[in-house]
Design a protein around this motif. Structure first.
Motif, PDB file in Angstrom:
ATOM      1  N   ALA A 207      45.738  66.090  43.013  1.00  0.00           N
ATOM      2  CA  ALA A 207      46.334  64.755  42.986  1.00  0.00           C
ATOM      3  C   ALA A 207      47.834  64.813  42.793  1.00  0.00           C
ATOM      4  O   ALA A 207      48.332  65.547  41.948  1.00  0.00           O
ATOM      5  N   VAL A 208      48.532  63.998  43.548  1.00  0.00           N
ATOM      6  CA  VAL A 208      49.983  63.910  43.419  1.00  0.00           C
ATOM      7  C   VAL A 208      50.316  63.130  42.152  1.00  0.00           C
ATOM      8  O   VAL A 208      49.649  62.163  41.826  1.00  0.00           O
ATOM      9  N   ASP A 209      51.339  63.556  41.462  1.00  0.00           N
ATOM     10  CA  ASP A 209      51.635  62.995  40.153  1.00  0.00           C
ATOM     11  C   ASP A 209      52.726  61.922  40.218  1.00  0.00           C
ATOM     12  O   ASP A 209      53.809  62.181  40.747  1.00  0.00           O
ATOM     13  N   PRO A 210      52.447  60.735  39.701  1.00  0.00           N
ATOM     14  CA  PRO A 210      53.453  59.670  39.807  1.00  0.00           C
ATOM     15  C   PRO A 210      54.731  59.940  39.014  1.00  0.00           C
ATOM     16  O   PRO A 210      55.819  59.574  39.460  1.00  0.00           O
ATOM     17  N   VAL A 211      54.594  60.591  37.853  1.00  0.00           N
ATOM     18  CA  VAL A 211      55.777  60.832  37.021  1.00  0.00           C
ATOM     19  C   VAL A 211      56.763  61.734  37.746  1.00  0.00           C
ATOM     20  O   VAL A 211      57.961  61.459  37.837  1.00  0.00           O
ATOM     21  N   ALA A 212      56.249  62.827  38.291  1.00  0.00           N
ATOM     22  CA  ALA A 212      57.123  63.768  38.984  1.00  0.00           C
ATOM     23  C   ALA A 212      57.737  63.137  40.231  1.00  0.00           C
ATOM     24  O   ALA A 212      58.931  63.259  40.492  1.00  0.00           O
ATOM     25  N   VAL A 213      56.895  62.431  40.995  1.00  0.00           N
ATOM     26  CA  VAL A 213      57.379  61.789  42.229  1.00  0.00           C
ATOM     27  C   VAL A 213      58.471  60.788  41.892  1.00  0.00           C
ATOM     28  O   VAL A 213      59.514  60.740  42.537  1.00  0.00           O
ATOM     29  N   LEU A 214      58.219  60.000  40.857  1.00  0.00           N
ATOM     30  CA  LEU A 214      59.185  58.974  40.481  1.00  0.00           C
ATOM     31  C   LEU A 214      60.523  59.595  40.137  1.00  0.00           C
ATOM     32  O   LEU A 214      61.565  59.164  40.610  1.00  0.00           O
ATOM     33  N   SER A 215      60.478  60.652  39.307  1.00  0.00           N
ATOM     34  CA  SER A 215      61.753  61.179  38.838  1.00  0.00           C
ATOM     35  C   SER A 215      62.520  61.875  39.950  1.00  0.00           C
ATOM     36  O   SER A 215      63.742  61.898  39.938  1.00  0.00           O
ATOM     37  N   VAL A 216      61.827  62.420  40.927  1.00  0.00           N
ATOM     38  CA  VAL A 216      62.548  63.096  42.013  1.00  0.00           C
ATOM     39  C   VAL A 216      63.003  62.096  43.073  1.00  0.00           C
ATOM     40  O   VAL A 216      64.145  62.102  43.503  1.00  0.00           O
ATOM     41  N   PHE A 217      62.095  61.209  43.465  1.00  0.00           N
ATOM     42  CA  PHE A 217      62.438  60.288  44.543  1.00  0.00           C
ATOM     43  C   PHE A 217      63.456  59.245  44.138  1.00  0.00           C
ATOM     44  O   PHE A 217      64.142  58.671  44.979  1.00  0.00           O
ATOM     45  N   GLU A 218      63.524  59.012  42.835  1.00  0.00           N
ATOM     46  CA  GLU A 218      64.480  58.016  42.356  1.00  0.00           C
ATOM     47  C   GLU A 218      65.891  58.422  42.684  1.00  0.00           C
ATOM     48  O   GLU A 218      66.771  57.591  42.857  1.00  0.00           O
ATOM     49  N   GLU A 219      66.095  59.748  42.754  1.00  0.00           N
ATOM     50  CA  GLU A 219      67.454  60.209  42.939  1.00  0.00           C
ATOM     51  C   GLU A 219      67.833  60.419  44.381  1.00  0.00           C
ATOM     52  O   GLU A 219      68.995  60.623  44.692  1.00  0.00           O
ATOM     53  N   ILE A 220      66.860  60.419  45.292  1.00  0.00           N
ATOM     54  CA  ILE A 220      67.240  60.745  46.669  1.00  0.00           C
ATOM     55  C   ILE A 220      67.325  59.531  47.602  1.00  0.00           C
ATOM     56  O   ILE A 220      67.786  59.657  48.718  1.00  0.00           O
ATOM     57  N   HIS A 221      66.900  58.374  47.135  1.00  0.00           N
ATOM     58  CA  HIS A 221      67.148  57.135  47.889  1.00  0.00           C
ATOM     59  C   HIS A 221      66.755  57.191  49.348  1.00  0.00           C
ATOM     60  O   HIS A 221      67.581  56.998  50.235  1.00  0.00           O
ATOM     61  N   VAL A 222      65.476  57.454  49.614  1.00  0.00           N
ATOM     62  CA  VAL A 222      65.033  57.370  51.004  1.00  0.00           C
ATOM     63  C   VAL A 222      64.733  55.908  51.311  1.00  0.00           C
ATOM     64  O   VAL A 222      64.757  55.061  50.433  1.00  0.00           O
ATOM     65  N   ASN A 223      64.432  55.644  52.592  1.00  0.00           N
ATOM     66  CA  ASN A 223      64.207  54.247  52.967  1.00  0.00           C
ATOM     67  C   ASN A 223      62.972  53.702  52.254  1.00  0.00           C
ATOM     68  O   ASN A 223      62.079  54.431  51.850  1.00  0.00           O
ATOM     69  N   GLU A 224      62.968  52.398  52.144  1.00  0.00           N
ATOM     70  CA  GLU A 224      62.008  51.724  51.279  1.00  0.00           C
ATOM     71  C   GLU A 224      60.566  52.031  51.645  1.00  0.00           C
ATOM     72  O   GLU A 224      59.726  52.232  50.780  1.00  0.00           O
ATOM     73  N   LYS A 225      60.287  52.061  52.935  1.00  0.00           N
ATOM     74  CA  LYS A 225      58.898  52.239  53.359  1.00  0.00           C
ATOM     75  C   LYS A 225      58.384  53.607  52.953  1.00  0.00           C
ATOM     76  O   LYS A 225      57.296  53.747  52.406  1.00  0.00           O
ATOM     77  N   LEU A 226      59.192  54.624  53.168  1.00  0.00           N
ATOM     78  CA  LEU A 226      58.788  55.982  52.829  1.00  0.00           C
ATOM     79  C   LEU A 226      58.570  56.105  51.323  1.00  0.00           C
ATOM     80  O   LEU A 226      57.584  56.672  50.858  1.00  0.00           O
ATOM     81  N   HIS A 227      59.513  55.520  50.587  1.00  0.00           N
ATOM     82  CA  HIS A 227      59.422  55.575  49.141  1.00  0.00           C
ATOM     83  C   HIS A 227      58.130  54.941  48.655  1.00  0.00           C
ATOM     84  O   HIS A 227      57.420  55.491  47.817  1.00  0.00           O
ATOM     85  N   ILE A 228      57.825  53.766  49.208  1.00  0.00           N
ATOM     86  CA  ILE A 228      56.642  53.052  48.725  1.00  0.00           C
ATOM     87  C   ILE A 228      55.371  53.793  49.137  1.00  0.00           C
ATOM     88  O   ILE A 228      54.378  53.771  48.417  1.00  0.00           O
TER      89      ILE A 228
END
Lengths: 606, 169
Positions: A207-228
């Motif tokens: 399972a992919v982990d929300p905490v890790a994903v959140l902390s990494v993706f928060e900093e790279i600012h990809v487009n909204e759809k991909l992020h969501i």
């Protein structure tokens, strides 16, 4: 001048950083009790406070009683350490852009773990799974759910669910069976690991982990759809992984497995998923209803939001449903009504408290992850661990490819190849896997699993976390468009909503807009009367956005002290007079509006 | 020319096959459209000239909402397909621009706002909102939105996906 400030601050931060762990070590160390005995008069028994030091005949002016405050003291010290570490990173500007914060925090944790191990010569305290699941995880998930942009989320809900449910099941069985295949090879000496154990292991690592994903993706600012997509998947796959983990674990303890058990497992998945949603919505409704009556005690309004959300999490966990899904459903469900009922100050309070708590939790989790890694909890086996990492990557990539192929056939909303790569690469594992592996029942190979989980987590967070930013730049993935929301855009969005709903009606098609319209109708007819305090008219998002922007503008004007304006388009320079008129008109209308709607609020507000 | 495959529009075909022409009251009879804030405008869009529309023109309008096909090879000189992004935007623009002068004037914007949120706000607020909406997108200062300005203000929105119905493929 900037340089000396910074370097001074850096030194100070470093100093505090080292002071913290040493204090904790010294005071937490068993040697400290020896120190206490020799110096002072101990309080006898747990009921007596340390004030009663008369018993041995003389009073002492200065005494140390660490036992009394040990638990809260150490907790505070850890939190302080975590927060000071965060300050330290951000003092050096370049660092957070190269190395994600999560890596730095794990690194600090590793150092701390090493120090404790070295001094104490035994394994440092491992993060207790209960602490993680009951105290550290909920704030982060609540923050994610409350501030989840609902429009893109629901527009992509089909894709998200497909990735979360089918993708996770695919990963679990894929990794499990391939690891079992590896175990069959005689050369690796792994034959004692049964298929069931392999499946159990893969159910917690897939399972992919929300905490890790959140902390990494928060900093790279990809487009909204991909992020969501990535983020939504990491949150919703909790339901699946909970079911599979518990299922395989109960299978481990059962003497024989019948087909009926497998079907019960499948049925259980639906129960867990929908049960979580229902529990969340129930608490959300109650919370919204409660805030209807809080007009006279504005101070405790924020408390209700937190209490009800946390309660929904705990209730779901109590019934072995998915707590994460429950808390998200609760937050998303109640947000609209609660925000309409509470005062502006409470709204700000909720926002900042949530952000603060989730930030602290996030930091603590990563530091504890680092600390718990050190120690002799591990059994090493090169082939098993290497193959675990490889299979995690391979199966995730395959899963994303296959599912995206299916999705693009069914949907207008296509997922591009670049997006697919980022989705596959962004499948980070984190603390949830780590806690689950410690909860495993004791069997001979448990330490091997712990080691494998640790390696996978460290690999994904360090390697994938650090390289994802350059990859995003290299592949030229569409980034988030950072521009302020405008009223005009919102008008067009709503206009198109209505247009599409109309076209769907004409063509007789029950699509996305049809159901959205129906939900809006249900909302305005029944829910709003029940849950909103001032039911005058339902407020459109256009009006809400307009009010928000005007409010911001008025605050800026007030801070500037006079009615000056900054032109947002170059052409406005020629229209200074006209713009000024508009501003005066707006200011007046805002005043009238604020006076009317907030007069009741302001009189009772603290 | 519309790009529809004949077999894929059975339900609409059946609707129109009995009536050789479509009349306004046929569409107005669809219940949900009556409560749609811009229902009238949508209906009028189907009837470009007068009170009736034949199947061909009806389909022509619906063709705007077909999903965009990316892999179509374009011959130079061929006219743009009717479901391209530009044409979708033009269709939406026409719904705003009732007097067909090529610009969305302040009055037209206010009309649209009135239809959507008119009951929630006072008249003064409505005027301010209209002013703000026009001012945000207006670049040449004529207090009206031309097609280019309109297109620019919605460039953040994913028009190809928003204005497409999968069932019309």
């Amino acid at each position: 001048m900037m340089l000396t400030n910074k370097s001074l601050g850096w030194q100070a931060a470093a100093g505090w950083l080292l002071l913290g762990p040493f204090m904790s070590l010294i005071l937490g160390n068993p040697m400290a009790t020896v120190l206490q005995d020799s110096v002072l008069l101990q309080d006898h028994g747990s009921e007596n406070t340390s004030w009663g030091n008369e018993s041995l005949g003389h009073t002492v002016f200065f005494s140390v009683d660490y036992q009394h405050v040990q638990v809260p003291f150490e907790i505070t010290l850890w939190i302080m350490l975590a927060s000071l570490a965060k300050i330290g990173f951000h003092l050096y500007d370049k660092l957070p852009s190269v190395v994600p914060e999560s890596c730095l925090l794990i690194f600090v944790g590793l150092i701390m773990g090493g120090i404790i191990y070295g001094l104490n010569d035994k394994s440092p305290p491992v993060m207790d799974s209960d602490i993680f699941f009951l105290y550290l995880l909920p704030p982060i998930v609540l923050d994610a759910g409350y501030f989840m942009p609902s429009r893109p989320f629901f527009e992509n809900i089909g894709t998200i669910l497909l990735y979360a449910v089918v993708g996770t099941i695919w990963n679990v069985f894929g990794i499990g069976f391939s690891l079992y295949g590896i175990c069959q090879v005689e050369f690796f000496h792994l034959q004692d690991i049964s298929l069931l154990h392999n499946l159990l292991f893969s159910s917690l690592i897939a399972a992919v982990d929300p905490v890790a994903v959140l902390s990494v993706f928060e900093e790279i600012h990809v487009n909204e759809k991909l992020h969501i997509l990535v983020f939504g998947e990491s949150l919703l796959n909790d339901a699946v992984s909970v079911v599979l983990y518990k299922l395989f674990r109960s299978f481990c303890e059962m003497p024989s497995i019948k087909t009926i058990d497998v079907f019960a497992g499948i049925g259980k998945f639906f129960v867990v998923g929908t049960g979580g949603v229902l529990v969340g919505l129930l608490f959300g409704t109650i919370a919204a209803f409660t805030t209807r009556f809080t007009k006279n005690i504005r101070v405790i309004e924020p408390l209700f939001v937190f209490l009800y959300s946390y309660q929904s999490y705990l209730t779901a966990e109590m019934f072995h449903l998915s707590g994460i899904v429950a808390i998200i459903a609760c937050a998303m469900g109640m947000k609209r009504y609660v925000e309409a009922n509470i005062s502006l100050k409470s709204h700000t309070t909720i926002k900042y408290f949530m952000k603060m708590w989730s930030s602290v939790s996030d930091t603590l989790i990563f530091i504890f992850l680092g600390v718990s890694t050190i120690g002799d909890n591990h059994e090493w086996s090169w082939p098993y661990i290497c193959f675990t990492v490889i299979f995690c990557l391979v199966w995730r990539a395959l899963g994303v490819l296959v599912l995206t192929f299916i999705i693009n056939r069914l949907h207008v909303n296509t997922v591009t190849t670049k997006d697919q790569f980022i989705i596959a690469y962004g499948g980070l594992r984190g603390a949830i896997c780590f806690s689950l592996v410690f909860l495993l029942p004791d069997f001979p190979r448990k330490k091997l699993f712990i080691a494998a989980t640790t390696v996978v987590i460290l690999f994904t967070v360090f390697v994938q976390g650090m390289t994802i930013r350059p990859l995003v730049d290299l592949l030229d993935v569409t980034r988030k468009q950072e521009s302020a929301p405008t009223v005009g855009e919102q008008i067009h969005i709503r206009f198109l909503d209505h247009l599409l709903a109309g076209i769907e009606d004409i063509s007789g098609h029950w699509g996305q807009y049809y159901w959205k319209d129906k939900l809006e109708y249900f909302n305005s007819k029944y829910l709003q009367k029940f849950l909103l305090r001032e039911y005058e008219q339902p407020k459109s998002s256009i009006v809400l956005l307009y009010e928000k922007l005007e409010r911001k503008h008025a605050i800026e004007l007030a801070e500037a002290g006079q009615l000056t304006h900054e032109p947002s388009h170059a052409s406005l320079l020629e229209q200074a007079e006209h713009a000024k008129e508009i501003l005066i008109l707006r200011h007046r209308s805002l005043q009238i509006h604020m006076n009317r709607s907030d007069s009741e609020h302001s009189s009772k507000e603290v | 020319s519309t790009g529809f495959r004949l077999a894929s529009v059975p339900q609409i075909h059946i609707l129109c096959i009995s009536l050789h022409f479509l009349y306004k009251y046929d569409l107005q009879g669809i219940g949900k459209l009556a409560v749609n804030p811009i229902g009238d405008r949508i209906i009028s869009a189907f009837f470009q000239d007068g009170k009736s529309a034949d199947f061909r023109s009806f389909i022509r309008v619906l063709a705007h909402f077909r999903p965009v096909e990316e892999d179509k090879s374009k011959e130079p000189g061929a006219s743009e397909p009717i479901n391209s992004r530009l044409n979708k935007l033009r269709f939406a623009f026409q719904l705003y621009d009732q007097d067909k002068d090529g610009k969305i004037s302040r009055a037209e914007m206010m009309q649209v706002l009135q239809m959507m949120v008119g009951i929630q706000v006072t008249d003064e607020q409505l005027e301010c909102m209209t002013d703000r909406a026009i001012q945000e997108a207006d670049e040449d200062g004529d207090k009206a939105l031309s097609f280019e300005e309109f297109a620019k203000s919605v460039e953040k929105l994913n028009i190809e996906q928003k204005m497409s119905l999968r069932v019309l493929k």
